[in-house]
Design a protein around this motif. Structure first.
Motif, PDB file in Angstrom:
ATOM      1  N   VAL A  40     -10.783  34.369 -17.527  1.00 21.36           N
ATOM      2  CA  VAL A  40     -10.266  34.228 -15.808  1.00 21.36           C
ATOM      3  C   VAL A  40     -11.373  35.248 -14.908  1.00 21.36           C
ATOM      4  N   LEU A  41     -12.157  34.222 -13.583  1.00 19.23           N
ATOM      5  CA  LEU A  41     -13.116  35.228 -13.266  1.00 19.23           C
ATOM      6  C   LEU A  41     -12.101  35.046 -11.847  1.00 19.23           C
ATOM      7  N   TYR A  42     -12.864  36.076 -10.628  1.00 18.22           N
ATOM      8  CA  TYR A  42     -11.981  36.249  -9.845  1.00 18.22           C
ATOM      9  C   TYR A  42     -12.978  37.336  -8.759  1.00 18.22           C
ATOM     10  N   LEU A  43     -12.993  36.266  -7.916  1.00 15.74           N
ATOM     11  CA  LEU A  43     -13.292  36.443  -6.534  1.00 15.74           C
ATOM     12  C   LEU A  43     -12.202  37.611  -5.203  1.00 15.74           C
ATOM     13  N   PRO A  44     -12.578  38.743  -5.633  1.00 19.20           N
ATOM     14  CA  PRO A  44     -11.735  38.959  -3.302  1.00 19.20           C
ATOM     15  C   PRO A  44     -11.876  38.248  -2.142  1.00 19.20           C
ATOM     16  N   PRO A  45     -11.005  37.895  -1.636  1.00 16.78           N
ATOM     17  CA  PRO A  45     -11.154  37.620  -0.321  1.00 16.78           C
ATOM     18  C   PRO A  45     -12.238  38.122   0.683  1.00 16.78           C
ATOM     19  N   ASP A  46     -12.794  37.183   1.223  1.00 18.53           N
ATOM     20  CA  ASP A  46     -13.896  37.670   1.990  1.00 18.53           C
ATOM     21  C   ASP A  46     -15.004  38.368   1.641  1.00 18.53           C
ATOM     22  N   SER A  47     -14.739  38.296   0.248  1.00 14.75           N
ATOM     23  CA  SER A  47     -16.126  39.352  -0.316  1.00 14.75           C
ATOM     24  C   SER A  47     -17.839  38.534  -1.204  1.00 14.75           C
ATOM     25  N   GLU A  48     -18.666  39.285  -0.915  1.00 13.64           N
ATOM     26  CA  GLU A  48     -20.300  38.698  -1.596  1.00 13.64           C
ATOM     27  C   GLU A  48     -19.815  39.345  -3.213  1.00 13.64           C
ATOM     28  N   SER A  49     -19.199  40.257  -3.599  1.00 12.92           N
ATOM     29  CA  SER A  49     -19.670  41.021  -4.365  1.00 12.92           C
ATOM     30  C   SER A  49     -17.859  41.611  -4.751  1.00 12.92           C
ATOM     31  N   GLY A  50     -18.357  42.396  -6.493  1.00 17.50           N
ATOM     32  CA  GLY A  50     -16.323  42.271  -6.565  1.00 17.50           C
ATOM     33  C   GLY A  50     -16.511  41.742  -6.798  1.00 17.50           C
ATOM     34  N   GLY A  51     -16.680  40.934  -7.734  1.00 12.84           N
ATOM     35  CA  GLY A  51     -15.290  39.831  -8.194  1.00 12.84           C
ATOM     36  C   GLY A  51     -15.913  40.351  -9.644  1.00 12.84           C
ATOM     37  N   PHE A  52     -14.906  39.782 -11.041  1.00 14.51           N
ATOM     38  CA  PHE A  52     -14.619  40.175 -12.075  1.00 14.51           C
ATOM     39  C   PHE A  52     -14.185  38.868 -13.177  1.00 14.51           C
ATOM     40  N   PHE A  53     -14.958  38.887 -14.403  1.00 12.93           N
ATOM     41  CA  PHE A  53     -15.098  38.170 -15.424  1.00 12.93           C
ATOM     42  C   PHE A  53     -14.030  38.826 -16.663  1.00 12.93           C
ATOM     43  N   GLU A  54     -13.267  38.294 -16.898  1.00  7.91           N
ATOM     44  CA  GLU A  54     -12.511  38.648 -18.094  1.00  7.91           C
ATOM     45  C   GLU A  54     -12.668  37.035 -19.378  1.00  7.91           C
ATOM     46  N   PRO A  55     -13.465  37.038 -20.122  1.00  6.27           N
ATOM     47  CA  PRO A  55     -13.760  36.053 -20.973  1.00  6.27           C
ATOM     48  C   PRO A  55     -12.434  35.537 -21.730  1.00  6.27           C
ATOM     49  N   ASP A  56     -11.630  37.255 -22.204  1.00  5.96           N
ATOM     50  CA  ASP A  56     -11.017  36.581 -23.499  1.00  5.96           C
ATOM     51  C   ASP A  56      -9.646  38.299 -22.853  1.00  5.96           C
ATOM     52  N   SER A  57      -8.892  37.432 -21.878  1.00  2.00           N
ATOM     53  CA  SER A  57      -8.143  39.018 -22.111  1.00  2.00           C
ATOM     54  C   SER A  57      -6.735  37.252 -21.177  1.00  2.00           C
ATOM     55  N   ARG A  58      -5.435  37.797 -22.562  1.00  3.66           N
ATOM     56  CA  ARG A  58      -4.637  36.863 -22.526  1.00  3.66           C
ATOM     57  C   ARG A  58      -3.558  37.653 -21.087  1.00  3.66           C
ATOM     58  N   ALA A  59      -4.070  38.672 -21.429  1.00  6.02           N
ATOM     59  CA  ALA A  59      -2.482  39.907 -20.775  1.00  6.02           C
ATOM     60  C   ALA A  59      -3.193  39.815 -18.898  1.00  6.02           C
ATOM     61  N   SER A  60      -4.698  39.731 -18.589  1.00  6.62           N
ATOM     62  CA  SER A  60      -5.303  39.686 -17.309  1.00  6.62           C
ATOM     63  C   SER A  60      -4.647  38.065 -16.666  1.00  6.62           C
ATOM     64  N   THR A  61      -5.536  36.887 -17.427  1.00  6.15           N
ATOM     65  CA  THR A  61      -5.186  35.504 -17.724  1.00  6.15           C
ATOM     66  C   THR A  61      -4.100  35.901 -16.968  1.00  6.15           C
ATOM     67  N   GLN A  62      -3.583  35.853 -18.020  1.00  9.82           N
ATOM     68  CA  GLN A  62      -1.014  35.743 -18.094  1.00  9.82           C
ATOM     69  C   GLN A  62      -0.740  35.753 -15.980  1.00  9.82           C
ATOM     70  N   LYS A  63      -1.357  37.098 -15.633  1.00 13.32           N
ATOM     71  CA  LYS A  63      -0.744  37.603 -13.994  1.00 13.32           C
ATOM     72  C   LYS A  63      -1.804  36.783 -13.483  1.00 13.32           C
TER      73      LYS A  63
END
Length: 175
Positions: free
Chosen positions: A129-152
């Motif tokens: 999963v790759l995530y970016l908060p709303p209206d943000s130019e930073s603060g994103g996160f990348f979890e390439p190997d997390s079933r738990a986070s991806t499932q959510k």
């Protein structure tokens, strides 16, 4: 890596490991999105309010998604946006791909939903999963190997997808 916070990415064999936080947008967010698309085996879900061209309208991303779409009959690429009009008006490579391969690449619209404040997500298979908060130019996160986070995040995407609809604006007109 410029713009990325803590964590590690990748091993010598091409496998991706680790959590990366503090990802800037549009770059290197675009690089992480391409990594997920290029390493997907069957599924890719993309949630983006406007499908920003700086990240999602690139030849490399379209090439990765085209390869994924052709990989298997079970491949499924789903793209969810809040407004399709800019995609149609300005043109977008992912819209062209969805029109070319409608059984593999589905693009739908969800104008407003209380569970979607406007964040951006890229979900690969069931483990990245790759995530970016709303209206943000930073603060994103990348979890390439997390079933738990991806499932959510996948559960949220599925809920939003069920509330979305295909837009007549996205269809190709045949005259």
């Amino acid at each position: 890596m410029s713009g990325a916070g803590t964590g590690s990415t990748g091993a010598g064999n091409g496998a991706e490991t680790g959590f990366v936080a503090g990802i800037d947008y549009p770059s290197p967010f675009d690089d992480f999105a391409l990594r997920l698309a290029g390493s997907a085996r069957r599924y890719l879900c993309l949630l983006s309010p406007r499908l920003d061209a700086r990240v999602f309208d690139t030849p490399d991303l379209v090439s990765a998604l085209t390869a994924l779409a052709r990989r298997s009959r079970q491949t499924d690429i789903r793209i969810l946006v809040q407004d399709a009009r800019p995609l149609v008006k300005q043109g977008h490579r992912l819209l062209q791909l969805a029109r070319r391969m409608p059984s593999k690449v589905r693009l739908q619209v969800l104008p407003e939903h209380p569970e979607w404040p406007g964040h951006t997500l890229v979900i690969r298979d069931r483990d990245g999963v790759l995530y970016l908060p709303p209206d943000s130019e930073s603060g994103g996160f990348f979890e390439p190997d997390s079933r738990a986070s991806t499932q959510k995040h996948l559960e949220l995407f599925e809920s939003l997808w069920r509330s979305s609809a295909a837009s007549p604006e996205l269809r190709r007109l045949h005259l």
